[in-house]
Design a protein around this motif. Structure first.
Motif, PDB file in Angstrom:
ATOM      1  N   LEU A  47       0.820  -1.212   0.000  1.00  0.00           N
ATOM      2  CA  LEU A  47       0.000   0.000   0.000  1.00  0.00           C
ATOM      3  C   LEU A  47       0.856   1.265   0.000  1.00  0.00           C
ATOM      4  N   ILE A  48       1.913   1.285   0.794  1.00  0.00           N
ATOM      5  CA  ILE A  48       2.803   2.447   0.830  1.00  0.00           C
ATOM      6  C   ILE A  48       3.511   2.612  -0.510  1.00  0.00           C
ATOM      7  N   MET A  49       3.924   1.490  -1.111  1.00  0.00           N
ATOM      8  CA  MET A  49       4.582   1.563  -2.403  1.00  0.00           C
ATOM      9  C   MET A  49       3.638   2.099  -3.478  1.00  0.00           C
ATOM     10  N   ALA A  50       2.380   1.677  -3.471  1.00  0.00           N
ATOM     11  CA  ALA A  50       1.406   2.154  -4.448  1.00  0.00           C
ATOM     12  C   ALA A  50       1.157   3.652  -4.277  1.00  0.00           C
ATOM     13  N   ALA A  51       1.048   4.103  -3.038  1.00  0.00           N
ATOM     14  CA  ALA A  51       0.797   5.527  -2.787  1.00  0.00           C
ATOM     15  C   ALA A  51       1.990   6.384  -3.190  1.00  0.00           C
ATOM     16  N   THR A  52       3.197   5.916  -2.910  1.00  0.00           N
ATOM     17  CA  THR A  52       4.373   6.700  -3.294  1.00  0.00           C
ATOM     18  C   THR A  52       4.590   6.660  -4.803  1.00  0.00           C
ATOM     19  N   ALA A  53       4.160   5.585  -5.472  1.00  0.00           N
ATOM     20  CA  ALA A  53       4.251   5.544  -6.930  1.00  0.00           C
ATOM     21  C   ALA A  53       3.335   6.588  -7.556  1.00  0.00           C
ATOM     22  N   LYS A  54       2.248   6.910  -6.873  1.00  0.00           N
ATOM     23  CA  LYS A  54       1.345   7.959  -7.336  1.00  0.00           C
ATOM     24  C   LYS A  54       1.771   9.328  -6.809  1.00  0.00           C
ATOM     25  N   ARG A  55       2.987   9.415  -6.286  1.00  0.00           N
ATOM     26  CA  ARG A  55       3.607  10.648  -5.796  1.00  0.00           C
ATOM     27  C   ARG A  55       2.871  11.273  -4.620  1.00  0.00           C
ATOM     28  N   ARG A  56       2.348  10.438  -3.746  1.00  0.00           N
ATOM     29  CA  ARG A  56       1.755  10.908  -2.496  1.00  0.00           C
ATOM     30  C   ARG A  56       2.828  10.723  -1.435  1.00  0.00           C
ATOM     31  N   LYS A  57       3.435  11.816  -0.991  1.00  0.00           N
ATOM     32  CA  LYS A  57       4.615  11.708  -0.131  1.00  0.00           C
ATOM     33  C   LYS A  57       4.312  11.777   1.351  1.00  0.00           C
ATOM     34  N   SER A  58       3.342  12.572   1.762  1.00  0.00           N
ATOM     35  CA  SER A  58       3.045  12.665   3.197  1.00  0.00           C
ATOM     36  C   SER A  58       2.088  11.547   3.605  1.00  0.00           C
ATOM     37  N   LYS A  59       2.085  11.246   4.887  1.00  0.00           N
ATOM     38  CA  LYS A  59       1.202  10.185   5.374  1.00  0.00           C
ATOM     39  C   LYS A  59      -0.263  10.525   5.161  1.00  0.00           C
ATOM     40  N   SER A  60      -0.628  11.796   5.328  1.00  0.00           N
ATOM     41  CA  SER A  60      -2.022  12.177   5.142  1.00  0.00           C
ATOM     42  C   SER A  60      -2.427  12.070   3.670  1.00  0.00           C
ATOM     43  N   ALA A  61      -1.543  12.423   2.756  1.00  0.00           N
ATOM     44  CA  ALA A  61      -1.841  12.290   1.333  1.00  0.00           C
ATOM     45  C   ALA A  61      -1.950  10.816   0.943  1.00  0.00           C
ATOM     46  N   GLN A  62      -1.091   9.973   1.511  1.00  0.00           N
ATOM     47  CA  GLN A  62      -1.172   8.539   1.250  1.00  0.00           C
ATOM     48  C   GLN A  62      -2.478   7.974   1.786  1.00  0.00           C
ATOM     49  N   TYR A  63      -2.875   8.399   2.972  1.00  0.00           N
ATOM     50  CA  TYR A  63      -4.131   7.925   3.557  1.00  0.00           C
ATOM     51  C   TYR A  63      -5.322   8.315   2.683  1.00  0.00           C
TER      52      TYR A  63
END
Length: 80
Positions: A47-63
């Protein structure tokens, strides 16, 4: 470096990461005191890898990203 764009292989990225993350957790299981987590480590890693691949860097943006895309991610991971 792989950067996923709108509909550009995020599913393929997640599906390929599932096998490698599961294998890594099997080879290096969590040890130590305390209760085992309810969410497996390999799921969090994907899940963290998918969110960072979409360039969501902060925890709140990933959430927010993961909350908005919960249904397809659960289907790709095969979990609830």
């Amino acid at each position: 470096m792989f950067v996923a764009k709108a509909g550009d292989g995020l599913e393929a990225l997640v599906r390929s990461a599932v096998s490698s993350c599961r294998k890594a957790e099997f080879l290096e299981p969590r040890v130590g005191r305390g209760r085992r987590p309810t969410v497996p480590d390999w799921v969090l890693a994907v899940l963290i890898m998918a969110a960072t691949a979409k360039r969501r860097k902060s925890k709140s943006a990933q959430y927010r990203f993961l909350s908005e895309h919960r249904a397809p991610l659960c289907a790709w991971l095969g979990t609830d």
